[in-house]
Motif scaffolding. Structure first.
Motif, PDB file in Angstrom:
ATOM      1  N   VAL A  22       2.640  -2.924   4.378  1.00 49.23           N
ATOM      2  CA  VAL A  22       2.684  -4.231   3.839  1.00 49.23           C
ATOM      3  C   VAL A  22       2.043  -5.318   4.542  1.00 49.23           C
ATOM      4  O   VAL A  22       1.700  -5.312   5.048  1.00 49.23           O
ATOM      5  N   THR A  23       1.109  -5.913   3.810  1.00 44.68           N
ATOM      6  CA  THR A  23       0.616  -7.527   4.255  1.00 44.68           C
ATOM      7  C   THR A  23       0.578  -8.297   3.816  1.00 44.68           C
ATOM      8  O   THR A  23       1.413  -8.366   2.672  1.00 44.68           O
TER       9      THR A  23
ATOM     10  N   TRP B 184      -7.006   2.849   6.314  1.00 39.79           N
ATOM     11  CA  TRP B 184      -7.098   3.734   6.650  1.00 39.79           C
ATOM     12  C   TRP B 184      -7.848   4.895   6.030  1.00 39.79           C
ATOM     13  O   TRP B 184      -7.400   6.144   6.390  1.00 39.79           O
ATOM     14  N   GLY B 185      -8.590   5.367   5.144  1.00 39.07           N
ATOM     15  CA  GLY B 185      -8.457   6.616   4.041  1.00 39.07           C
ATOM     16  C   GLY B 185      -7.414   6.857   4.194  1.00 39.07           C
ATOM     17  O   GLY B 185      -7.467   8.181   2.886  1.00 39.07           O
ATOM     18  N   THR B 186      -5.553   6.224   3.986  1.00 38.89           N
ATOM     19  CA  THR B 186      -4.435   7.384   3.311  1.00 38.89           C
ATOM     20  C   THR B 186      -3.328   6.170   2.943  1.00 38.89           C
ATOM     21  O   THR B 186      -2.603   6.712   2.356  1.00 38.89           O
ATOM     22  N   ARG B 187      -4.139   4.559   2.891  1.00 38.84           N
ATOM     23  CA  ARG B 187      -3.285   4.148   2.609  1.00 38.84           C
ATOM     24  C   ARG B 187      -3.686   3.266   1.092  1.00 38.84           C
ATOM     25  O   ARG B 187      -4.889   2.583   0.733  1.00 38.84           O
TER      26      ARG B 187
ATOM     27  N   TYR C 296       0.981  -1.090   0.226  1.00 41.22           N
ATOM     28  CA  TYR C 296      -0.017   0.470  -0.191  1.00 41.22           C
ATOM     29  C   TYR C 296       1.143   1.241  -0.359  1.00 41.22           C
ATOM     30  O   TYR C 296       2.184   1.176   0.795  1.00 41.22           O
ATOM     31  N   GLY C 297       0.706   2.007  -1.098  1.00 39.56           N
ATOM     32  CA  GLY C 297       1.077   3.322  -0.584  1.00 39.56           C
ATOM     33  C   GLY C 297       0.839   4.808   0.036  1.00 39.56           C
ATOM     34  O   GLY C 297      -0.832   4.753   0.289  1.00 39.56           O
ATOM     35  N   ASP C 298       1.065   6.160   0.218  1.00 42.73           N
ATOM     36  CA  ASP C 298       0.591   7.345   0.106  1.00 42.73           C
ATOM     37  C   ASP C 298      -0.537   7.711  -0.685  1.00 42.73           C
ATOM     38  O   ASP C 298       0.145   6.788  -2.232  1.00 42.73           O
ATOM     39  N   SER C 299      -0.675   9.191  -1.024  1.00 50.24           N
ATOM     40  CA  SER C 299      -0.879   9.775  -2.268  1.00 50.24           C
ATOM     41  C   SER C 299      -0.026  10.081  -3.418  1.00 50.24           C
ATOM     42  O   SER C 299      -1.068  10.130  -3.712  1.00 50.24           O
ATOM     43  N   ASN C 300       0.328   9.750  -2.812  1.00 47.47           N
ATOM     44  CA  ASN C 300       1.734  10.423  -3.859  1.00 47.47           C
ATOM     45  C   ASN C 300       2.446   8.515  -4.005  1.00 47.47           C
ATOM     46  O   ASN C 300       3.183   8.693  -5.744  1.00 47.47           O
TER      47      ASN C 300
END
Length: 575
Positions: free
Chosen positions: A534-535, A561-564, A524-528
């Motif tokens: 990682v899972t 979380w709405g961010t990843r 999973y990444g951020d908005s950029n």
């Protein structure tokens, strides 16, 4: 006085344990087979030389004793050996001299004709004192010399000697010839034991193989640099097995140079390198890999080194690169391969501002600093609290937690706990599925351990747990896979981001997200788009992760979380 002997068999065989024989040239002969196939009561069908003993008797070369025995472990006398060879040659017409050449072999001796024929043809000789010593046991070296002379005393320039037969040995040439053609292969320790008496069972094998071809097959030799590697590597007793043919000259598909190549029944190919270079063997699965590339004429060319241990498997270098082989899960060379143990790293790194991990969590707890998530780092507040502690305890107040400060602050925990790795819990030949299941088992065993920023756990993970990539790193270790240059110590460094290293690792197979399987890593990444989490995918829409507040399972989701936000590619460590 004439020599006397017990009523016995009139032929003789050769030493048995540790020897094998192969064919050589032989004069044509014809003997009518005995009226019955030999069936000696002391040579059962399971005997090492049962076939050879029966062959010898069927051709009238030996008759055994009147009591129906052959006595395969008994030694062979020199006169009986002469009789055997004479009969092997078809009992040719021969008029012995009227005066014996040996003072201990009267013309009335049982085997006078046979001894005289062997002497006349240069196959046997006597001693300088004028004796023949007919009832003396024939030694292992002398037995071979007879066949060497019978074959015309051929010369083998590149024979590999036995360890206990120096070049100064009077029969070195004959024994080198016998080893080269597989007539006599000696013992597994590389010795021949030339002065030991040879036994009747082994003599039967020597005669059989001289006529029919022996352990290597008729006309097949193992010589020179290839032979040195073959014998040193265990020969037919080891993984090589017997040669399937003679060496052939082959060109390298990589360099164009030419060398020799010989294949063996155990799957090995031994190569004498170009321009007379050293010989190297390729065996087992590595040889299979090399075969798939076309052997020497293929893209890999000649081996440039021996097979060596590599992780949980083996590796061999070639002109055109290298190949690896693992007996269980066998990934290609482009991917990380399994290991039997995780390489140890030096722990006990002094802690200062910016560091993370299990020891920082313990420092916070000891100093009463309450932190969660990524705030569990060695920051300015932590540094100030450490300085105050050092002053109270008479330590150097530099804000760095070294071994002395740690011993005062947390003596119940080792200062080197940052280097802890879980042991590999699978066999070196474990399958891909076994490794995946062990990785998942480990991760699930950590459920409930506290989330620790930069943490890669400890033997008691209730004290200090994991972050997302630290959990997966130890899970991989448990399944026998490590990802250099990533280590548990580097994982806690101030700016090191293991999840980003994993995602960028070209030796972890990349797979489209839509093709995800049990055991894949989902990032999973951020908005950029920068990887932040990682899972481990469990299949059936489930994942396991280390994230606030602990290690736990959850349903797969494209965002957290709405961010990843999930990345379009997953990594498959066991591909």
């Amino acid at each position: 006085m004439p020599n006397t002997r017990p009523s016995s068999d009139t032929s003789s065989p050769l030493g048995r344990r540790g020897l094998l024989m192969a064919g050589g040239g032989v004069l044509a002969w014809s003997l009518a087979p005995a009226a019955h196939a030999a069936s000696f009561r002391d040579v059962p069908s399971t005997h090492l030389f049962a076939k050879e003993t029966s062959w010898l008797a069927d051709r009238g070369i030996t008759t055994g004793w009147p009591d129906g025995t052959f006595r395969p472990d008994a030694p062979v006398h020199r006169d009986a050996m002469a009789a055997f060879v004479y009969r092997l040659q078809g009992s040719p017409a021969f008029t012995p001299p009227t005066t014996s050449p040996f003072r201990d072999v009267p013309v009335s001796s049982q085997f006078y004709r046979e001894i005289s024929w062997c002497v006349a043809n240069g196959i046997l000789r006597g001693w300088p004192d004028g004796t023949f010593r007919p009832l003396a046991d024939i030694a292992r070296d002398a037995a071979v010399v007879m066949f060497h002379r019978l074959a015309g005393s051929p010369s083998v320039a590149d024979a590999v000697p036995f360890r206990d037969v120096p070049t100064t040995h009077p029969f070195a040439a004959a024994l080198g010839w016998a080893r080269t053609i597989g007539l006599m292969t000696g013992y597994q320790d590389g010795t021949y034991r030339p002065l030991q008496s040879i036994e009747r069972g082994a003599v039967a094998a020597l005669f059989y193989r001289y006529v029919n071809g022996g352990v290597f097959g008729k006309g097949v030799t193992v010589r020179g640099a290839i032979a040195r590697t073959y014998w040193a590597g265990g020969a037919m007793w080891g993984s090589y097995g017997l040669p399937t043919g003679n060496a052939t000259t082959v060109p390298s598909g990589r360099s164009g140079k030419r060398g020799a190549q010989q294949a063996f029944a155990g799957g090995a190919v031994v190569i004498a390198g170009p321009d007379g270079g050293a010989a190297h063997a390729s065996t087992g699965g590595l040889c299979t890999e090399w075969r798939s590339a076309g052997l020497v004429p293929g893209s890999l060319g000649f081996p440039t080194g021996p097979v060596r241990t590599y992780g949980a498997g083996w590796r061999q270098d070639f002109e055109g690169g290298y190949r690896t082989y693992y007996s269980g899960w066998n990934p290609p060379e482009s991917l990380h391969g399994p290991v039997t143990a995780i390489a140890p790293v030096a722990g006990g790194v002094p802690l200062r501002r910016g560091w993370n991990g299990t020891r920082v969590r313990i420092i916070h707890k000891k100093l009463g600093i309450s932190r969660t998530g990524s705030a569990q780092t060695y920051d300015a507040t932590t540094e100030s609290a450490v300085i105050a502690f050092q002053k109270r305890n008479g330590l150097t107040a530099d804000g760095v937690v070294g071994a002395a400060t740690w011993a005062k602050l947390a003596p119940e925990y080792p200062f080197t706990m940052d280097a802890w790795t879980t042991p590999v819990r699978v066999a070196k030949n474990a399958s891909r599925t076994t490794r995946i299941e062990e990785m998942i088992r480990f991760a699930q065993s950590c459920k409930g351990s506290p989330y620790t920023w930069g943490g890669a756990g400890w033997k008691d993970d209730s004290v200090a747990g994991y972050d997302c990539s630290g959990l997966l790193l130890q899970a991989l270790y448990s399944a026998g896979l490590e990802l250099p240059p990533i280590t548990v110590v580097r994982h806690a460094e101030p700016t090191y981001r293991t999840s980003q290293m994993m995602y960028a690792d070209t030796k972890l197979k990349s797979v489209p997200l839509v093709e995800r399987q049990r055991g894949d890593f989902i990032f999973y990444g951020d908005s950029n788009g920068i990887v932040r989490h990682v899972t481990l995918y469990l299949g059936n829409g489930r994942m396991i992760q280390a994230a606030n507040p602990d290690t736990h399972e959850l349903a797969y989701s494209g965002s957290l979380w709405g961010t990843r936000f999930v990345k379009p590619t997953v990594k498959r460590p066991f591909a």
